[in-house]
Design a protein around this motif. Structure first.
Motif, PDB file in Angstrom:
ATOM      1  N   LEU A 187       9.844   2.395   2.331  1.00  0.00           N
ATOM      2  CA  LEU A 187       9.865   0.995   2.737  1.00  0.00           C
ATOM      3  C   LEU A 187      10.116   0.161   1.483  1.00  0.00           C
ATOM      4  N   GLN A 188      11.316  -0.388   1.390  1.00  0.00           N
ATOM      5  CA  GLN A 188      11.656  -1.286   0.292  1.00  0.00           C
ATOM      6  C   GLN A 188      11.290  -2.693   0.707  1.00  0.00           C
ATOM      7  N   MET A 189      10.400  -3.310  -0.041  1.00  0.00           N
ATOM      8  CA  MET A 189       9.899  -4.628   0.299  1.00  0.00           C
ATOM      9  C   MET A 189      10.336  -5.613  -0.788  1.00  0.00           C
ATOM     10  N   ASN A 190      11.160  -6.554  -0.404  1.00  0.00           N
ATOM     11  CA  ASN A 190      11.670  -7.572  -1.335  1.00  0.00           C
ATOM     12  C   ASN A 190      11.171  -8.947  -0.929  1.00  0.00           C
ATOM     13  N   SER A 191      11.296  -9.898  -1.841  1.00  0.00           N
ATOM     14  CA  SER A 191      10.900 -11.289  -1.572  1.00  0.00           C
ATOM     15  C   SER A 191       9.506 -11.348  -0.971  1.00  0.00           C
ATOM     16  N   LEU A 192       8.592 -10.643  -1.599  1.00  0.00           N
ATOM     17  CA  LEU A 192       7.243 -10.535  -1.053  1.00  0.00           C
ATOM     18  C   LEU A 192       6.519 -11.872  -1.063  1.00  0.00           C
ATOM     19  N   LYS A 193       5.693 -12.064  -0.040  1.00  0.00           N
ATOM     20  CA  LYS A 193       4.911 -13.274   0.132  1.00  0.00           C
ATOM     21  C   LYS A 193       3.421 -12.913   0.127  1.00  0.00           C
ATOM     22  N   PRO A 194       2.558 -13.851  -0.209  1.00  0.00           N
ATOM     23  CA  PRO A 194       1.118 -13.551  -0.169  1.00  0.00           C
ATOM     24  C   PRO A 194       0.667 -13.022   1.196  1.00  0.00           C
ATOM     25  N   GLU A 195       1.291 -13.479   2.255  1.00  0.00           N
ATOM     26  CA  GLU A 195       0.903 -13.019   3.591  1.00  0.00           C
ATOM     27  C   GLU A 195       1.322 -11.584   3.873  1.00  0.00           C
ATOM     28  N   GLY A 236      -0.926   8.438   8.073  1.00  0.00           N
ATOM     29  CA  GLY A 236      -1.295   8.645   6.687  1.00  0.00           C
ATOM     30  C   GLY A 236      -2.398   7.680   6.298  1.00  0.00           C
ATOM     31  N   LYS A 237      -2.994   7.906   5.126  1.00  0.00           N
ATOM     32  CA  LYS A 237      -3.954   6.963   4.592  1.00  0.00           C
ATOM     33  C   LYS A 237      -3.202   5.761   4.055  1.00  0.00           C
ATOM     34  N   GLY A 238      -3.821   4.619   4.087  1.00  0.00           N
ATOM     35  CA  GLY A 238      -3.151   3.397   3.673  1.00  0.00           C
ATOM     36  C   GLY A 238      -2.943   3.296   2.172  1.00  0.00           C
ATOM     37  N   THR A 239      -1.928   2.548   1.811  1.00  0.00           N
ATOM     38  CA  THR A 239      -1.713   2.197   0.411  1.00  0.00           C
ATOM     39  C   THR A 239      -1.707   0.670   0.342  1.00  0.00           C
ATOM     40  N   LEU A 240      -2.491   0.128  -0.585  1.00  0.00           N
ATOM     41  CA  LEU A 240      -2.716  -1.312  -0.632  1.00  0.00           C
ATOM     42  C   LEU A 240      -1.622  -2.023  -1.422  1.00  0.00           C
ATOM     43  N   VAL A 241      -1.082  -3.056  -0.803  1.00  0.00           N
ATOM     44  CA  VAL A 241      -0.127  -3.943  -1.467  1.00  0.00           C
ATOM     45  C   VAL A 241      -0.761  -5.328  -1.532  1.00  0.00           C
ATOM     46  N   THR A 242      -0.893  -5.849  -2.740  1.00  0.00           N
ATOM     47  CA  THR A 242      -1.470  -7.170  -2.942  1.00  0.00           C
ATOM     48  C   THR A 242      -0.426  -8.070  -3.583  1.00  0.00           C
ATOM     49  N   VAL A 243      -0.126  -9.178  -2.916  1.00  0.00           N
ATOM     50  CA  VAL A 243       0.880 -10.117  -3.403  1.00  0.00           C
ATOM     51  C   VAL A 243       0.168 -11.380  -3.871  1.00  0.00           C
ATOM     52  N   SER A 244       0.275 -11.675  -5.150  1.00  0.00           N
ATOM     53  CA  SER A 244      -0.382 -12.851  -5.706  1.00  0.00           C
ATOM     54  C   SER A 244       0.562 -14.049  -5.695  1.00  0.00           C
ATOM     55  N   SER A 245      -0.014 -15.206  -5.487  1.00  0.00           N
ATOM     56  CA  SER A 245       0.806 -16.434  -5.421  1.00  0.00           C
ATOM     57  C   SER A 245       0.989 -17.055  -6.798  1.00  0.00           C
ATOM     58  N   ALA A 265       4.348 -12.981  -6.011  1.00  0.00           N
ATOM     59  CA  ALA A 265       5.184 -13.483  -4.918  1.00  0.00           C
ATOM     60  C   ALA A 265       6.636 -13.533  -5.386  1.00  0.00           C
ATOM     61  N   GLY A 266       7.521 -13.095  -4.500  1.00  0.00           N
ATOM     62  CA  GLY A 266       8.929 -13.025  -4.830  1.00  0.00           C
ATOM     63  C   GLY A 266       9.361 -11.692  -5.397  1.00  0.00           C
ATOM     64  N   GLY A 267       8.403 -10.866  -5.709  1.00  0.00           N
ATOM     65  CA  GLY A 267       8.688  -9.563  -6.289  1.00  0.00           C
ATOM     66  C   GLY A 267       8.987  -8.505  -5.246  1.00  0.00           C
ATOM     67  N   SER A 268       9.120  -7.270  -5.732  1.00  0.00           N
ATOM     68  CA  SER A 268       9.496  -6.153  -4.863  1.00  0.00           C
ATOM     69  C   SER A 268       8.581  -4.964  -5.094  1.00  0.00           C
TER      70      SER A 268
END
Length: 119
Positions: free
Chosen positions: A79-87, A110-119, A13-16
């Motif tokens: 897609l640049q994703m910053n300040s990531l949250k578990p949700e 496209g086929k999905g790519t999994l993003v997992t955000v840990s708390s 969480a909080g990462g990019s």
């Protein structure tokens, strides 16, 4: 036409994370390119979209944290994703309206790519 997404993974969480999606095939032009996501047990939802002239729209839940961009010469959307949250944990899918010489305008996933955000 194929859309190949990459860049997912596990992040705190909080990462990019930066996702990429490249379209390949006999492409004449690409209009709108978008990212969607689907969390476990939930419906797929739009995240961000970008037109071929660079106009963008974002879901309220990601505004100010995510940035969509594209490289028209390489038929690629980012897609640049910053300040990531578990949700934000979900499979992320790219989508594009592509015009080809033989089929004309068609929407592709496209086929999905999994993003997992840990708390």
């Amino acid at each position: 036409v194929q859309l190949q997404a990459s860049g997912g993974g596990l992040v705190q969480a909080g990462g990019s994370v930066r996702l990429s999606c490249a379209a390949s095939g006999t492409i004449f032009s690409i209009n709108v390119m978008s990212w969607y996501r689907q969390a476990p047990g939930k419906q797929r939802e739009p995240v961000a979209r970008i037109t071929n002239d660079g106009s963008t729209n974002y879901a309220d839940s990601v505004k100010g944290r995510f940035t969509i961009s594209r490289d028209n010469a390489k038929n690629t959307v980012f897609l640049q994703m910053n300040s990531l949250k578990p949700e934000d944990t979900a499979s992320y899918y790219c989508n594009a309206d592509v015009t080809t010489a033989y089929i004309g305008l068609k929407n592709y996933w496209g086929k999905g790519t999994l993003v997992t955000v840990s708390s």
